[in-house]
Design an enzyme around this catalytic site. Structure first.
Site, PDB file in Angstrom:
ATOM      1  CB  CYS A   1       7.598   3.681  -2.107  1.00 28.53           C
ATOM      2  SG  CYS A   1       7.232   2.719  -3.543  1.00 28.53           S
TER       3      CYS A   1
ATOM      4  CD  GLU B   1       5.911   6.502  -5.336  1.00 24.47           C
ATOM      5  OE1 GLU B   1       6.988   6.096  -4.836  1.00 24.47           O
ATOM      6  OE2 GLU B   1       4.811   5.959  -5.164  1.00 24.47           O
TER       7      GLU B   1
HETATM    8  C1  SIN Z   1       3.823   3.431  -2.154  1.00 25.80           C
HETATM    9  O1  SIN Z   1       4.335   2.552  -1.507  1.00 25.80           O
HETATM   10  O2  SIN Z   1       4.274   3.774  -3.248  1.00 25.80           O
HETATM   11  C2  SIN Z   1       2.585   4.165  -1.721  1.00 25.80           C
HETATM   12  C3  SIN Z   1       2.421   4.237  -0.293  1.00 25.80           C
HETATM   13  C4  SIN Z   1       1.462   5.313   0.134  1.00 25.80           C
HETATM   14  O3  SIN Z   1       0.747   5.896  -0.685  1.00 25.80           O
HETATM   15  O4  SIN Z   1       1.451   5.589   1.323  1.00 25.80           O
END
Ligand code: SIN
Length: 477
Positions: free
Chosen positions: A286, A252
């Site tokens: 992310c 991820e």
């Molecule tokens: C992430 O930033 O990787 C996770 C964010 C989310 O689960 O909404």
């Protein structure tokens, strides 16, 4: 009783809390205060963790799904009963405002809830055979011991999103938490132990030297899966190294989400959504909106509303109730944000809102008139800065959504359902939020395409990452 931060300084290896030869400091990004000296695991502890995971695997995979489910449910309850202390731990070690931390604990617990149920529903299949004398059965077996690396931005939810499905499937899990946020992970491991979690089913090895710690896991053929959340360059390196032992890999990686607002959007909702998509966790997500594209005719109205809402955001001490935006996690993160803002401004972008940087506190910032060659439009900012650009036609909006190499999340704001579907089908993103700035949820597949990763977390897709189909062909003779 809640453990103190100092009680969270040992590594959790083979069911025991251990000291290591060296420690590393964990400091508050808000104040610089030393919070704990944490066990600094090396290849030695990695090897011990591998042996323990390999040894427990046959028993854990043979335990009934009902037993695994029951332990997961107890873990979830323990987490919820320590929610406040967990939120405070995150506020201290990585600067997440308390209110957000409380929401993250609910989010983290929701993965355990989901997978405690799914553990009991790992059904097999029968498939009609073309041969009259044969029968086809498919069963699902756990992939084996797993090595996981989690980031600091969601120190609880990124752990449970990986660990809960692995445990539900019957896989022991060894975790290396981020150097910035090991305390939350160790807290979660304590709660797993207190809930009756079997020794070595979930181990936590903090380390200040991720490469040295990870090497034994990556090279050992008995570790059957790697799961990583973090940057694209590191993800690629881990993927390459996992090839030698042909591990299953989930990555991820970086986001860089475009946020597109069409002229027919509900601007009240779109600007609320923009606040969530950009400023949740101070932009350190992310799936954070990276660049905003506004259709020309509504741009002034959107900007007015958005600027009012951004100006009212409270930047401050993450332990204070009223705080909405905390500090950035470290100096490296802050330098990157500052560099991207400086680059945009040097190319002609204007600062509509901003302010002085104090310590690791970066003020919520709006940049307008951002030229197409500004790096901030393409590189992931991971900070509270919103660059805004204009577009006229749907073709221009599409070109904006297609730029770059990321493919995690994109946001569309339009009341035209036809356009929403057309657009979603044309853009290569794993997650598309249509009039929704927070699509992340335990039941749905979270993950990206292109350089944003491989595999999915959440829902049935997150469980499948830890399962191998085994085909049994029965000849009737
Ligand atoms: C992430 O930033 O990787 C996770 C964010 C989310 O689960 O909404």
């Amino acid at each position: 009783m809640d453990p103190s931060l100092a009680d969270l300084s040992q590594a959790f290896v083979a069911g025991s809390w251990i000291e290591t030869a060296r420690t590393f400091p964990v400091r508050s990004p808000a104040t610089g205060t030393l919070l704990a000296e944490v066990a600094d695991c090396s290849a030695k502890e990695a090897r011990a963790a591998i042996e323990a995971a390999v040894q427990i695997f046959p028993a854990w995979q043979s335990a009934t799904p009902y037993l695994r489910s029951d332990l997961l449910r107890k873990w979830r309850e323990a987490i919820l009963s320590h929610a406040e202390a967990l939120a405070r731990t995150m506020a201290q070690e990585m600067g997440k405002p308390l209110a957000e931390g409380r929401r993250e604990i609910l989010y983290a617990a929701s993965f355990i809830d989901w997978y405690a149920e799914e553990a009991k529903r790992i059904y097999g299949e029968t498939v009609p055979s073309q041969h009259p004398q044969k029968r086809i059965f498919v069963c699902y077996a756990p992939v084996g011991p797993v090595y996981g690396i989690t980031p600091w931005n969601f120190p609880a939810a990124m752990v449970t999103r990986k660990v809960a499905p692995a445990l539900a499937a019957g896989c022991p899990f060894v975790l290396k938490p981020a150097e910035e946020s090991p305390l939350t992970a160790l807290f979660l491991a304590k709660l797993w132990e207190e809930s009756g979690g079997w020794p070595a089913t979930f181990q936590v090895l903090p380390s200040s030297d991720p490469e040295a710690l990870s090497a034994p896991f990556l090279d050992d053929p008995r570790i059957r899966k790697l799961t990583f959340t973090g940057s694209t360059p590191i993800g690629k390196r881990l993927y390459a190294r996992s090839a030698a032992t042909l591990k299953r890999v989930s990555l991820e990686l970086g986001g860089g989400a475009p946020f597109l607002v069409f002229a027919d959007a509900d601007l009240g909702k779109a600007t609320d959504g923009a606040i969530t998509a950009k400023f949740r966790n101070g932009g350190q997500s992310c799936v954070a909106a990276n660049a905003f594209y506004l259709q020309k005719e509504i741009a002034p109205a959107f900007l007015r509303l958005f600027a009012e809402k951004v100006a009212s955001l409270r930047l401050g001490d993450p332990l204070e109730e009223a705080t909405q935006v905390g500090p950035l996690v470290n100096a490296q993160g802050l330098a990157k944000v500052a560099e991207l803002v400086a680059d945009g401004r040097s190319r002609g972008a204007k600062t509509l809102l901003g302010g002085p940087i104090r310590g690791l506190f970066f003020p919520p910032t709006l940049l307008t008139e951002v030229p197409p060659d500004a790096r901030i439009l393409e590189e992931e900012t991971f900070g509270p800065v919103a660059p805004l650009c204009l577009f006229e036609s749907e073709e221009e909006a599409l070109a904006a959504a297609l730029r770059g190499r990321a493919g995690l999340a994109a946001y569309l704001w339009t009341l035209d359902l036809g356009r929403a579907f057309r657009f979603a089908e044309e853009i290569p993103y794993g997650i598309v939020g249509v009039n929704d700035a927070l699509p992340s949820t335990a039941q749905a597949p979270f993950g990206g395409v292109r350089e944003s990763g491989l595999g999915r977390e959440g829902g049935k897709w997150g469980l499948a990452e830890y399962l191998e189909p085994q085909y049994l062909s029965l000849g009737l003779g």
